[in-house]
Design an enzyme around this catalytic site. Structure first.
Site, PDB file in Angstrom:
ATOM      1  N   ASP A 172      13.828  40.424   9.226  1.00 37.54           N
ATOM      2  CA  ASP A 172      14.622  39.344   9.796  1.00 37.54           C
ATOM      3  C   ASP A 172      15.807  39.829  10.612  1.00 37.54           C
ATOM      4  OD1 ASP A 172      15.565  36.514   9.973  1.00 37.54           O
ATOM      5  OD2 ASP A 172      17.218  37.352   8.813  1.00 37.54           O
ATOM      6  N   ASP A 188      18.520  43.756   7.657  1.00 38.50           N
ATOM      7  CA  ASP A 188      17.984  43.979   6.328  1.00 38.50           C
ATOM      8  C   ASP A 188      16.460  43.985   6.398  1.00 38.50           C
ATOM      9  OD1 ASP A 188      17.367  41.368   6.806  1.00 38.50           O
ATOM     10  OD2 ASP A 188      18.780  40.523   5.371  1.00 38.50           O
ATOM     11  N   TYR A 223      20.312  31.512   3.182  1.00 39.87           N
ATOM     12  CA  TYR A 223      20.567  31.841   4.582  1.00 39.87           C
ATOM     13  C   TYR A 223      19.879  30.927   5.575  1.00 39.87           C
ATOM     14  CZ  TYR A 223      23.162  35.841   3.222  1.00 39.87           C
ATOM     15  OH  TYR A 223      24.136  36.631   2.695  1.00 39.87           O
TER      16      TYR A 223
END
Length: 488
Positions: free
Chosen positions: A104, A107, A255
């Site tokens: 994404d 990370d 998120y």
């Protein structure tokens, strides 16, 4: 988001859960409609400053960013020397092969919702501006970027009503800072199914696969058909089993929360109509549009709010005045009334500032292509994209232009050459990242144009899949305009 100390997770959670309140003030709309608008731009419409930057190079670099984000077994033609195979054992809950797809951000979690949204925007840009990709020499790489995602989505769609929407645990992942090639931790997988539905996730993935099917129709017809088959099934799953995906995949809420699914259902149906020309999909898109009250003017266009894109796409597909007028209302508000920084950047949100500006630039370029206020919206798109490329006094694209970002908040690129170890020491180390994350668009400046190129300042320097998607497609749109200018 790249890996950060766990004590910051709570703060980051608030940051990534962008608020997206729709403002209700009216905007002036035009009464005219153009069912068959011209698709070219006349010389007097061409925007000031068009072509000032090397769009071909920007497209090349943005596609290299996506290659740097690849998970799984990399192909022999991998062009990112500091990346190699990683996370080859990603599996579903019953051993299904979930290798591949994209990480994404900085990370190593694979979030299906934003990966799908990214893919839809990339495919829309390639369908609209194919000539731009061709003259830039990037058609091959653009298709490869889309196929890397669609191959993964097809793997994740393990049965008609079952789809894996996330691989990797955010909290575990954020205890690690290093290379994905060195990742050695549990990577759980999470799915939606009939008992735990996710109409938004399934709908967005259906839209991505439907749009991609058109990208591959000419040169990979069998694969295009495969994409379309999965798109149809996912849309039916999204329609028949209603729910928000983050209620099934709890980690995603930190998120990438989704606040509604009506826009994704409409979006998916509209894309399926565009891909198939089957009237049932248009009927359903228009039904969803009314049921979920999508005619109200939105404030933004991003992974959680597709309404502006829905309005423009339906305007393109139908030529109906109601959609043309809503598209015009959104772009007129954005151009004339949306908050801006002193140097002219549209300012919608503190996080992903440039992503928001690029996305609205792209969707208003699409509105311009539909025949709505073409000159005005194209001028606006040039202003926004050129701000990012250097008109602001610096570039916000890694590896491009004047004084580009050197400390992207991105674990893998912060690591030295292998086999040297990489850890949290690299996160805190001053100076430029040892590897250049070519083409990545950083989150960007604040409302006063202030920007800090510091790896630890993720508010300014985060990079993600969705930050580049609308940006890349808008750049392709500018390249297409330049090509039209040269042809005239």
């Amino acid at each position: 988001m790249g890996g950060v100390p766990l004590l910051l997770v709570a703060l980051l959670t608030l940051q990534r859960s962008w608020t997206a309140a729709v403002r209700g003030s009216p905007s002036i709309v035009g009464g005219g409609s153009l069912a068959n608008p011209p698709q070219t731009v006349s010389s007097e419409e061409v925007t000031t400053g068009l072509g000032h930057y090397d769009y071909d190079k920007v497209l090349e670099l943005s596609l290299l960013f996506y290659e740097a984000q690849r998970s799984g077994h990399l192909p022999k033609d991998n062009r990112v020397p500091w990346r190699s195979d990683s996370c080859l054992k990603d599996r579903g809950q019953h051993g299904e092969d979930l290798e591949g797809g994209y990480y994404d951000a900085g990370d190593f979690v694979k979030f299906g919702f934003t990966m799908a949204s990214t893919t839809t925007l990339l495919a829309w840009g390639m369908l609209s501006y194919r000539d731009a990709y061709e003259v830039a020499g990037q058609l091959k790489y653009g298709r490869a970027a889309i196929k890397w995602a669609t191959d993964y989505f097809i793997k994740c769609h393990v049965s008609p009503n079952e789809f894996y929407g996330q691989v990797g645990d955010f909290n575990l992942d954020h205890t690690f800072w290093g290379r994905p090639e060195d990742l050695n931790m549990s990577r759980p997988s999470y799915k939606i199914d009939t008992q735990h539905p996710g109409s938004d996730l399934a709908g967005e993935t259906a839209a991505a696969l439907a749009a991609a099917s058109m990208v591959f129709r000419a040169d990979k017809p069998d694969y295009a058909t495969k994409c379309l088959t999965h798109a149809r099934q996912l849309y039916r799953f999204a329609s028949q089993y209603r729910g928000l995906y983050h209620e099934a995949i709890k980690g995603a809420q930190q998120y990438y929360e989704s606040t509604d699914y009506g826009d994704e259902l409409t979006w998916a149906a509209a894309w399926l109509y565009k891909a198939t020309n089957e009237s049932q999909y248009l009927d359903e898109a228009e039904h969803h549009y009314m049921k979920f009250r999508l005619k109200e003017r939105p404030n933004e266009f991003f992974y959680n709010k597709k309404v502006a894109g829905v309005q423009v796409l339906l305007a393109q597909l139908t030529g109906k005045s109601e959609y043309l007028e809503t598209a015009k209302a959104f772009c007129d508000f954005t151009v004339h009334y949306q908050k801006r920084t002193p140097k002219g950047l549209v300012y919608i949100d503190k996080f992903g500032t440039l992503c928001h500006a690029a996305n609205v630039a792209f969707v208003c370029l699409q509105a311009a292509d539909t025949g709505i206020s073409a000159s005005k919206y194209r001028d606006f798109a040039v202003q926004q994209i050129h701000y990012m490329l250097g008109d602001s006094g610096r570039s916000f694209v890694v590896g491009f232009g004047k004084n580009p970002p050197k400390q992207a908040h991105h674990a893998a690129s912060s690591c030295p050459e292998r086999p040297a170890p990489c850890s949290w020491e690299a996160f805190h180390r001053p100076g430029a990242n040892p590897q250049v994350l070519k083409g990545a668009v950083v989150s960007g400046p604040d409302e006063n144009d202030y920007y800090e190129d510091n790896r630890e300042e993720y508010v300014y320097n985060e990079v993600t899949l969705d930050y580049n998607a609308g940006f890349q497609s808008a750049v392709a749109g500018l390249r297409q305009l330049l090509l039209e200018k040269q042809r005239h």
